[in-house]
Design a protein around this motif. Sequence first.
Motif, PDB file in Angstrom:
ATOM      1  N   LEU A 189      26.721  85.158  32.276  1.00  0.00           N
ATOM      2  CA  LEU A 189      27.195  85.595  33.592  1.00  0.00           C
ATOM      3  C   LEU A 189      26.110  86.388  34.335  1.00  0.00           C
ATOM      4  CD1 LEU A 189      30.854  86.717  32.714  1.00  0.00           C
ATOM      5  CD2 LEU A 189      30.037  84.457  33.430  1.00  0.00           C
ATOM      6  N   ILE A 190      25.416  87.280  33.640  1.00  0.00           N
ATOM      7  CA  ILE A 190      24.414  88.119  34.294  1.00  0.00           C
ATOM      8  C   ILE A 190      23.211  87.289  34.732  1.00  0.00           C
ATOM      9  CG2 ILE A 190      23.003  88.841  32.307  1.00  0.00           C
ATOM     10  CD1 ILE A 190      24.271  91.216  34.985  1.00  0.00           C
ATOM     11  N   THR A 191      22.963  86.198  34.019  1.00  0.00           N
ATOM     12  CA  THR A 191      21.875  85.310  34.427  1.00  0.00           C
ATOM     13  C   THR A 191      22.227  84.605  35.732  1.00  0.00           C
ATOM     14  OG1 THR A 191      21.159  84.950  32.159  1.00  0.00           O
ATOM     15  CG2 THR A 191      20.512  83.277  33.768  1.00  0.00           C
ATOM     16  N   LEU A 192      23.485  84.194  35.861  1.00  0.00           N
ATOM     17  CA  LEU A 192      23.902  83.468  37.059  1.00  0.00           C
ATOM     18  C   LEU A 192      23.945  84.351  38.294  1.00  0.00           C
ATOM     19  CD1 LEU A 192      26.655  81.159  35.612  1.00  0.00           C
ATOM     20  CD2 LEU A 192      24.495  80.456  36.684  1.00  0.00           C
ATOM     21  N   VAL A 193      24.375  85.607  38.132  1.00  0.00           N
ATOM     22  CA  VAL A 193      24.559  86.456  39.306  1.00  0.00           C
ATOM     23  C   VAL A 193      23.217  86.783  39.974  1.00  0.00           C
ATOM     24  CG1 VAL A 193      24.401  88.790  38.336  1.00  0.00           C
ATOM     25  CG2 VAL A 193      26.023  88.335  40.172  1.00  0.00           C
ATOM     26  N   GLY A 194      22.141  86.648  39.218  1.00  0.00           N
ATOM     27  CA  GLY A 194      20.832  87.017  39.765  1.00  0.00           C
ATOM     28  C   GLY A 194      20.107  85.883  40.443  1.00  0.00           C
ATOM     29  N   VAL A 195      20.817  84.798  40.714  1.00  0.00           N
ATOM     30  CA  VAL A 195      20.159  83.570  41.132  1.00  0.00           C
ATOM     31  C   VAL A 195      20.787  83.108  42.461  1.00  0.00           C
ATOM     32  CG1 VAL A 195      21.190  81.386  40.356  1.00  0.00           C
ATOM     33  CG2 VAL A 195      19.001  82.169  39.405  1.00  0.00           C
ATOM     34  N   PRO A 196      20.028  82.485  43.376  1.00  0.00           N
ATOM     35  CA  PRO A 196      20.568  82.057  44.659  1.00  0.00           C
ATOM     36  C   PRO A 196      21.839  81.209  44.493  1.00  0.00           C
ATOM     37  CG  PRO A 196      18.191  81.759  44.646  1.00  0.00           C
ATOM     38  CD  PRO A 196      18.576  82.168  43.257  1.00  0.00           C
ATOM     39  N   GLU A 197      22.866  81.542  45.236  1.00  0.00           N
ATOM     40  CA  GLU A 197      24.158  80.842  45.197  1.00  0.00           C
ATOM     41  C   GLU A 197      24.876  80.965  43.871  1.00  0.00           C
ATOM     42  OE1 GLU A 197      24.722  77.262  47.595  1.00  0.00           O
ATOM     43  OE2 GLU A 197      22.554  77.006  47.451  1.00  0.00           O
ATOM     44  N   MET A 198      24.341  81.789  42.981  1.00  0.00           N
ATOM     45  CA  MET A 198      24.970  82.017  41.662  1.00  0.00           C
ATOM     46  C   MET A 198      25.242  80.705  40.928  1.00  0.00           C
ATOM     47  SD  MET A 198      27.406  85.288  42.444  1.00  0.00           S
ATOM     48  CE  MET A 198      28.631  84.435  43.409  1.00  0.00           C
TER      49      MET A 198
END
Lengths: 164, 164
Positions: free
Chosen positions: A53-62
């Motif tokens: 989850l923390i990897t996704l939140v840091g990325v454009p458009e999640m």
Amino acid sequence: LRNANKVPEPDPLSGPEFLAWRAFLRVHATVTAELDARLRSEHDVTLEQYGILITLVGVPEMKLRMGELARRRLISASKITRAVDELERRGYMQRSADPADRRSHLAALTAKGLRKLRAAQVTHHDVARRCLLAALSERQLQQLARVFETALPGVVSSDVWPPP
Amino acid sequence: LRNANKVPEPDPLSGPEFLAWRAFLRVHATVTAELDARLRSEHDVTLEQYGILITLVGVPEMKLRMGELARRRLISASKITRAVDELERRGYMQRSADPADRRSHLAALTAKGLRKLRAAQVTHHDVARRCLLAALSERQLQQLARVFETALPGVVSSDVWPPP
DNA sequence: CAAGATTGAGAGGTCAATCTTC
DNA sequence: GAAGATTGACCTCTCAATCTTG
């Protein structure tokens, strides 16, 4: 003890190398054991799921392609498939087709997943502080980052890890 | 990105806290992935098995009660039972009765296990040096140890971890 | 036929129940 | 009855095989 001396260790670490390395491993094991236990008990999420989850939140458009997500978490293709199955089942993520490449699937964080992550981050930061960060001065935190950057250039500043 | 801003992170880590923490996790993940891969390919031993062997070699008579071994490796009772089953099957360890308490079993390193460990240590130290230690001066190694000791007193000098 | 992702079968981990000894 | 360790049943992970698209 007697036998250990008869079969000596070849090319051992130096004193300072040994102490730094052992402390590094011990601190990590201690902190992550506590992290996993508290994330499970307070949020019903494993440390591995938190990492996704923390990897996704840091990325454009999640959202990220399945393979890229696996690469950044250092896990296998089949494991990320099954981990995302579970997170999707719980409503924290959703797969969609990749318009650029029909072989590929995009894994996205949902609104529910984002709320879950935000709640879990409070626990995560509390453990990180209580087991490591809070005891250190700002100068020591910077020393730590500098030392790691020396060993693995890019590890501090790079937005993505491992690098592409 | 838009949604992430609408659900902001509560009580975030400070800049230096975030960078030090992230670098710590990234370095550990990178180094242990390499360690596990090389121990498997060169010695047919997992990092977890290596951890069990290295724990035993540092202890008087190279033997420990099952429960104490589990405690030091931060793993469950059933997992240590099955891990020792496998290491015993391969001839690297041997169980014996505990004369002081007949409920308890002692898990000991064998001569073959000691030789296996010594060989694996060459790989282990090579990875530890190449991924972290070799880039650091003696002064930086000592800084690292001091910073960890500040956070978790005893983590550097204590012979046993976690403490009894 | 290589790359991206998933699946099935087998190996390994987890939790609760069990057995023995304190 | 609690502690130390193991076992059985269930769940998850791994590896190779598969399916689809580039």
